[in-house]
Design a protein around this motif. Structure first.
Motif, short mmCIF file in Angstrom:
data_model
loop_
_atom_site.label_atom_id
_atom_site.label_comp_id
_atom_site.label_asym_id
_atom_site.label_seq_id
_atom_site.Cartn_x
_atom_site.Cartn_y
_atom_site.Cartn_z
N LEU A 42 0.63 -1.19 0.00
CA LEU A 42 0.01 0.03 0.17
C LEU A 42 0.85 1.44 0.14
CD1 LEU A 42 -2.72 -1.02 2.70
CD2 LEU A 42 -2.81 -1.46 0.20
N LYS A 43 0.09 2.21 -0.32
CA LYS A 43 1.19 3.48 -0.55
C LYS A 43 0.06 4.56 0.23
CE LYS A 43 -0.63 4.91 -5.09
NZ LYS A 43 -0.22 5.47 -6.49
N ILE A 44 0.91 5.59 0.60
CA ILE A 44 0.30 6.58 1.37
C ILE A 44 0.34 8.07 0.51
CG2 ILE A 44 0.15 8.33 3.21
CD1 ILE A 44 1.65 6.19 4.99
N GLU A 45 -0.97 8.82 0.13
CA GLU A 45 -1.01 9.82 -0.52
C GLU A 45 -0.98 11.05 0.34
OE1 GLU A 45 -3.98 9.64 -3.55
OE2 GLU A 45 -2.80 8.28 -4.69
N ASP A 46 -0.69 12.15 -0.18
CA ASP A 46 -0.51 13.56 0.82
C ASP A 46 -1.40 13.80 1.52
OD1 ASP A 46 1.94 13.92 -0.79
OD2 ASP A 46 0.89 15.44 -2.47
N ASP A 47 -2.78 13.19 1.32
CA ASP A 47 -3.98 13.66 2.13
C ASP A 47 -4.24 12.52 3.40
OD1 ASP A 47 -4.98 11.46 0.63
OD2 ASP A 47 -6.58 12.72 -0.15
N GLY A 48 -3.37 11.59 2.92
CA GLY A 48 -3.28 10.37 4.10
C GLY A 48 -4.22 9.04 3.78
N ARG A 49 -4.79 9.34 2.60
CA ARG A 49 -5.56 7.99 2.06
C ARG A 49 -4.55 7.19 1.75
NH1 ARG A 49 -9.15 9.91 -2.62
NH2 ARG A 49 -7.14 11.12 -3.14
N MET A 50 -4.95 5.77 1.85
CA MET A 50 -3.73 4.72 1.44
C MET A 50 -4.50 3.76 0.35
SD MET A 50 -2.01 3.69 4.89
CE MET A 50 -0.80 3.07 3.79
N PHE A 51 -3.70 3.51 -0.67
CA PHE A 51 -4.28 2.77 -1.95
C PHE A 51 -3.28 1.77 -2.14
CE2 PHE A 51 -6.04 6.83 -2.44
CZ PHE A 51 -7.45 6.82 -2.90
N PRO A 52 -3.51 0.80 -2.98
CA PRO A 52 -2.55 -0.51 -3.42
C PRO A 52 -1.70 0.27 -4.38
CG PRO A 52 -4.62 -0.80 -4.30
CD PRO A 52 -5.00 0.07 -3.28
N GLU A 53 -0.58 0.08 -4.21
CA GLU A 53 0.57 0.86 -4.93
C GLU A 53 0.12 0.48 -6.59
OE1 GLU A 53 4.55 -0.79 -4.28
OE2 GLU A 53 4.64 0.53 -2.77
N SER A 54 -0.64 -0.49 -6.87
CA SER A 54 -1.15 -0.46 -8.48
C SER A 54 -2.10 0.06 -8.87
CB SER A 54 -1.64 -1.98 -8.60
OG SER A 54 -2.88 -2.28 -7.63
N ASP A 55 -2.55 1.09 -7.78
CA ASP A 55 -3.73 2.04 -8.16
C ASP A 55 -5.01 1.34 -8.78
OD1 ASP A 55 -3.23 4.48 -7.03
OD2 ASP A 55 -2.01 5.11 -8.77
N SER A 56 -5.15 0.00 -8.37
CA SER A 56 -6.49 -0.65 -8.92
C SER A 56 -6.79 -1.66 -7.94
CB SER A 56 -5.78 -1.62 -10.10
OG SER A 56 -6.95 -2.48 -10.38
N SER A 57 -8.32 -1.15 -7.86
CA SER A 57 -8.97 -2.05 -6.80
C SER A 57 -8.97 -3.57 -7.25
CB SER A 57 -10.59 -1.47 -6.71
OG SER A 57 -10.88 -1.87 -7.96
N GLN A 58 -8.79 -3.81 -8.33
CA GLN A 58 -8.59 -5.40 -8.71
C GLN A 58 -7.69 -5.98 -7.96
OE1 GLN A 58 -11.10 -6.45 -10.80
NE2 GLN A 58 -10.16 -8.43 -10.16
N THR A 59 -6.62 -5.26 -7.53
CA THR A 59 -5.47 -6.05 -6.71
C THR A 59 -6.05 -6.32 -5.58
OG1 THR A 59 -3.93 -4.43 -7.80
CG2 THR A 59 -3.31 -5.45 -5.67
N ILE A 60 -7.06 -5.78 -5.04
CA ILE A 60 -7.52 -6.08 -3.70
C ILE A 60 -8.43 -7.23 -3.78
CG2 ILE A 60 -8.82 -5.32 -1.77
CD1 ILE A 60 -6.03 -4.30 -1.87
N ILE A 61 -9.28 -7.25 -4.86
CA ILE A 61 -10.22 -8.17 -5.05
C ILE A 61 -9.43 -9.38 -5.40
CG2 ILE A 61 -11.72 -8.84 -6.89
CD1 ILE A 61 -12.88 -5.90 -7.27
N ASP A 62 -8.54 -9.42 -6.34
CA ASP A 62 -7.72 -10.70 -6.80
C ASP A 62 -6.76 -11.27 -5.53
OD1 ASP A 62 -8.25 -10.36 -9.18
OD2 ASP A 62 -6.38 -9.62 -9.86
N CYS A 63 -6.60 -10.43 -4.30
CA CYS A 63 -5.96 -10.85 -3.16
C CYS A 63 -7.03 -11.59 -2.31
CB CYS A 63 -5.43 -9.72 -2.24
SG CYS A 63 -4.95 -10.24 -0.78
N PHE A 64 -8.38 -11.15 -2.19
CA PHE A 64 -9.44 -12.04 -1.55
C PHE A 64 -9.78 -13.22 -2.17
CE2 PHE A 64 -11.01 -7.64 0.56
CZ PHE A 64 -10.03 -7.70 1.44
N LEU A 65 -9.80 -13.04 -3.39
CA LEU A 65 -10.42 -14.44 -4.23
C LEU A 65 -9.21 -15.20 -4.13
CD1 LEU A 65 -11.81 -12.77 -7.23
CD2 LEU A 65 -13.25 -13.76 -5.16
N ASP A 66 -7.99 -15.00 -4.19
CA ASP A 66 -6.87 -16.05 -4.05
C ASP A 66 -6.86 -16.65 -2.72
OD1 ASP A 66 -6.29 -15.42 -6.84
OD2 ASP A 66 -4.72 -14.10 -6.36
N GLU A 67 -6.77 -15.75 -1.79
CA GLU A 67 -6.75 -16.18 -0.47
C GLU A 67 -7.77 -17.06 0.02
OE1 GLU A 67 -4.27 -15.77 1.88
OE2 GLU A 67 -3.04 -14.94 0.19
#
Length: 403
Positions: free
Chosen positions: A98-123
């Motif tokens: 994950l990465k931190i943006e200037d306003d404090g929000r955190m996103f996957p470094e890929s900038d894609s929600s599919q990364t999170i979805i794939d992680c959940f489905l794989d696990e």
């Protein structure tokens, strides 16, 4: 009749997080996720503009709770068990940085929600979690130590149930039958509709730090403001909408706001205008100012102060200076309605927090029934906080079932 050890109602963020953590802790358990639709993790998919705002870079429990208009007191203990740093570590352990943006929000470094979805489905697949689509839950009954869960397709038996459906009126009705009180839902995260001529034709203008107050209420906040095609948005407005969700619903979303575009006092601003009257004497008021305010908005506020487009600083009289100061520090706008923030829909409302043991997220009304995420009367301002609530509740529920 299908027997399972644990049934998780809801194929969203909290449901998957609970299922994966529980399956890792207790691989001997048979766990099924019931999703009413034909796809899972749909809210994760669109969150954060498709990037998935996983959490927020606030690492101290007390300040973190201050972002929750409902749930602030109840989440303090849970955040000492599992919060932002734990979320980051959880995803990194599974290959998602994950990465931190200037306003404090955190996103996957890929900038894609599919990364999170794939992680959940794989696990989920790796840990043997069943994912069952098009299973809309109709009823949940408790007989002695077992639950009977009737869906649109069949009936399940289970020893434990985790409800993680988010804001779902049908599930709230089911939970009422099990003895829970449900706080009626109202929108919590929305933008303000305003057709005022002062903001017409200038969508996209951002004012970095304003003060906004809802007149005749105690609601006020500070932060960035965005002028849109339909009115006002950005953190200053969204925070007001979250903390004022109940009050603004009672007003039927028709009210007035006073905006201080400079976030400075009337006295300081009028003195600054008098200085500019001297220093910029021959310049056009519409075109020249030393205040840090977007040019297009400045021009609109100047015209609203009864200053002509050809008016020069030297020609401003006392009344015009007063008018301009008021437009800059206490401009009143009529709000007539609301709009959903992007595609994300958050509500205030849900299962009454008095019905839940927040050490375990188990229902006080029904033993072995756990509740996590926005099915509870918990909501937050924008910035990844609603997801953090989901991760925390789901993790603690899984830990306690798997103990």
């Amino acid at each position: 009749m299908i027997s399972r050890d644990v049934i998780i109602v809801g194929g969203g963020a909290a449901g998957f997080f609970a299922a994966i953590n529980l399956a890792e802790r207790r691989p001997d358990l048979k766990i099924s996720i019931l999703e009413r639709g034909n796809a899972v993790l749909t809210k994760v998919k669109i969150s954060g503009g498709g990037r998935c705002n996983v959490t927020h870079a606030e690492f101290i429990p007390k300040p973190l709770t201050e972002n929750y208009p409902r749930g602030q007191k109840e989440l303090l203990g849970p955040f000492h068990q599992f919060m932002t740093g734990d979320t980051i570590a959880w995803f990194e352990k599974r290959g998602v940085a994950l990465k931190i943006e200037d306003d404090g929000r955190m996103f996957p470094e890929s900038d894609s929600s599919q990364t999170i979805i794939d992680c959940f489905l794989d696990e989920a697949e790796k840990n043997g979690v069943d994912i069952l689509l098009n299973h809309s839950v109709k009823t949940i009954h408790k007989d002695d130590d077992q639950f009977s869960i009737e869906t649109s397709k069949c009936v399940f038996k289970a020893h434990f149930v985790i409800v993680a459906t988010g804001s779902n009126p049908k599930i709230w009705e089911v939970l009422k039958q099990l003895g829970h009180t449900v706080v009626p839902p109202v929108p919590s995260l929305f933008t303000f509709n305003c057709a005022d001529k002062r903001i017409k034709d200038i969508p996209g203008v951002v004012v970095p730090q304003v003060h906004v107050q809802v007149l005749r209420t105690d609601l006020e906040t500070e932060g960035p403001l965005l002028i849109t095609h339909w009115g006002f948005s950005a953190p200053a407005i969204l925070k007001l909408s979250a903390f004022g969700a109940l009050d603004l619903a009672k007003l039927d979303y028709k009210f007035e706001v006073a905006i201080n575009f400079l976030n400075q006092s009337y006295e300081k601003v009028i003195e600054g205008l008098k200085d500019q009257k001297q220093q910029l004497a021959k310049k056009l008021v519409c075109k020249w100012t030393s205040f840090d305010i977007p040019k297009r908005l400045w021009e609109k506020l100047v015209l609203a102060s009864e200053i002509d487009e050809t008016g020069r600083w030297a020609d401003l009289n006392r009344i015009q200076l007063d008018n301009l100061t008021k437009q800059l520090t206490q401009a009143v706008f009529h709000i007539d309605g609301k709009s959903t923030f992007k595609e994300e829909f958050v509500t205030a409302g849900g299962v009454d927090l008095r019905d839940v043991n927040f050490k375990t997220f188990e229902s006080k009304c029904c033993k072995n029934l756990f509740l996590a995420g926005e099915v509870l009367n918990i909501d937050a301002v924008t910035g990844g906080f609603n997801f953090q609530n989901a991760w925390t509740g789901a993790f603690i529920a899984a830990q306690n079932i798997g103990a």
